[in-house]
Design an enzyme around this catalytic site. Structure first.
Site, PDB file in Angstrom:
ATOM      1  N   LYS A 111       0.691 -20.791  44.259  1.00 59.66           N
ATOM      2  CA  LYS A 111       0.490 -19.711  43.278  1.00 59.66           C
ATOM      3  C   LYS A 111      -0.688 -20.009  42.365  1.00 59.66           C
ATOM      4  O   LYS A 111      -1.438 -19.104  41.994  1.00 59.66           O
ATOM      5  CB  LYS A 111       1.753 -19.514  42.430  1.00 59.66           C
ATOM      6  CG  LYS A 111       2.842 -18.719  43.130  1.00 59.66           C
ATOM      7  CD  LYS A 111       2.460 -17.251  43.239  1.00 59.66           C
ATOM      8  CE  LYS A 111       3.522 -16.480  44.007  1.00 59.66           C
ATOM      9  NZ  LYS A 111       3.020 -15.321  44.708  1.00 59.66           N
ATOM     10  N   LYS A 194       3.959 -13.834  64.370  1.00 66.30           N
ATOM     11  CA  LYS A 194       5.091 -13.476  63.515  1.00 66.30           C
ATOM     12  C   LYS A 194       4.954 -12.083  62.908  1.00 66.30           C
ATOM     13  O   LYS A 194       3.873 -11.695  62.483  1.00 66.30           O
ATOM     14  CB  LYS A 194       5.139 -14.514  62.392  1.00 66.30           C
ATOM     15  CG  LYS A 194       6.443 -14.552  61.672  1.00 66.30           C
ATOM     16  CD  LYS A 194       6.457 -15.670  60.639  1.00 66.30           C
ATOM     17  CE  LYS A 194       7.512 -15.378  59.597  1.00 66.30           C
ATOM     18  NZ  LYS A 194       7.183 -15.910  58.302  1.00 66.30           N
ATOM     19  N   LYS A 197       4.271  -8.277  56.809  1.00 68.71           N
ATOM     20  CA  LYS A 197       3.344  -7.260  56.314  1.00 68.71           C
ATOM     21  C   LYS A 197       2.017  -7.876  55.903  1.00 68.71           C
ATOM     22  O   LYS A 197       0.998  -7.222  55.906  1.00 68.71           O
ATOM     23  CB  LYS A 197       3.974  -6.450  55.197  1.00 68.71           C
ATOM     24  CG  LYS A 197       4.216  -7.239  53.931  1.00 68.71           C
ATOM     25  CD  LYS A 197       4.741  -6.347  52.841  1.00 68.71           C
ATOM     26  CE  LYS A 197       5.405  -7.177  51.813  1.00 68.71           C
ATOM     27  NZ  LYS A 197       5.005  -7.526  50.619  1.00 68.71           N
TER      28      LYS A 197
END
Ligand code: TRP
Length: 332
Positions: A111, A194, A197
């Site tokens: 992050k 895989k 989105k």
């Protein structure tokens, strides 16, 4: 019955990969475990969603998980922010969470890289909030994927640390719930491994996907110029389409196309048309329920109210005891 807790981030729509990856197993677990499933809207604040979007995202996820089979009569389904005891336990646990260990968490480091301008304390303490979610109900099992293993390890650390500090076995040490064999890997439509989105719009098929759009996505999936030798091995992209067919189609349909492939007679157009129709049939009941639930405010309100009441029963009890254990006493 063992108690299970799992959080669901309010982002995006459910696709077949999510369904076979976890949701289907959540649905099954409801019969054998005391399940708490909640929508992690406090967690989502760590990335600063706009206030106007937050509620809609939560509602969307609620609708789709209900449509997928989470049952408010069997499980406790709630919205995290409806259970404010979560934040109090988070506060207590944060007093025993150390900067160094929090900074070493891989998802935190990711992050920091992804949003360098917003490295807030919520991101750093994401694992303590997760620990609060689980320990609040004294859960013993947490069904999580590979990407959450480290967070689970942190919860175990925080639970042990609390117990050691106050010299009592207050929190059970939660263990991973491993779906093992039951996990079906769902490949995407773009030829790479895989469904997700983040791999691009065309890669995933959503449970609520409109049939026209679904057909378009499948027909656009990558193929090649076809097999040239009998029984030759399938390249990755073709193998993936067969794996998808295995999930949604009848066994003899799958065999039919497999034989055609092996005889070098397969026509990918026909193959993909069949795959698309079978996907439409598979997703139809989900899509119907999503549409139905989307318009039913009254039912959604009832579900959420019932869930928060059930969740707060165990939350209030845990917090009351946890406060006493740390030494808070009432003056009045
Ligand atoms: N962090 C989890 C995810 O990204 C969601 C989550 C929040 C969760 N709290 C939890 C999962 C507690 C399991 C238990 O998917």
């Amino acid at each position: 019955m063992e108690t299970v807790v799992s959080g669901i981030r309010p982002t995006g729509n459910l696709h077949l990969g999510n369904y076979f990856g976890a949701v289907k197993n959540f649905v099954k677990m409801q019969d054998s475990h005391n399940c708490y499933f909640f929508i992690a809207d406090y967690h989502s604040l760590t990335t600063h969603p706009t206030p106007a979007d937050l509620h809609g995202n939560v509602r969307n996820v609620l609708v789709e998980y209900l449509a997928a089979g989470l049952d408010p009569e069997k499980s406790t389904l709630y919205i995290q922010s409806d259970v404010p005891e979560t934040s109090e336990l988070y506060l207590l646990l944060n007093m025993n969470a150390y900067l160094g260990e929090l900074q070493r968490v891989t998802s935190f480091k990711d992050k920091v890289r992804q949003q360098p301008d917003n490295v807030n304390a919520g991101l750093l303490t994401y694992p303590t909030l997760m620990a609060a979610d689980v320990l609040l109900h004294k859960a013993t099992k947490v069904p999580v994927g590979k990407d959450q293993e480290q967070n689970l390890e942190m919860m175990r650390t925080f639970a042990r640390r609390y117990n050691n500090m106050y010299k009592q076995e207050f929190f059970p040490i939660p263990e991973p719930f491993n779906f093992g064999e039951q996990l079906v890997k769902v490949p995407g439509l773009d030829g790479s491994g895989k469904m997700g989105k983040s791999e691009g719009e065309g890669n995933a098929i959503y449970l609520g996907e409109d049939p026209k759009k679904l057909r378009k996505k499948v027909m656009r999936a990558k193929t090649d110029s076809g097999p040239t030798e009998m029984n030759q091995e399938k390249p990755e992209a073709i193998k993936n389409l067969f794996s998808l067919m295995e999930i949604v189609s009848a066994e003899d349909t799958m065999k039919h196309f497999d034989d055609l492939y092996n005889n070098c007679q397969i026509r990918y157009g026909d193959f993909k048309k069949q795959l698309a129709e079978d996907m439409i049939n598979f997703t139809a009941p989900f899509r119907e329920r999503i549409l139905e639930l989307e318009g039913n405010n009254e039912y959604l309100a009832k579900v959420v109210k019932m869930g928060s009441e059930k969740a707060r029963e165990s939350a209030v009890k845990t917090i009351k005891e946890a406060r006493e254990i740390v030494g808070f006493r009432k003056f009045y």
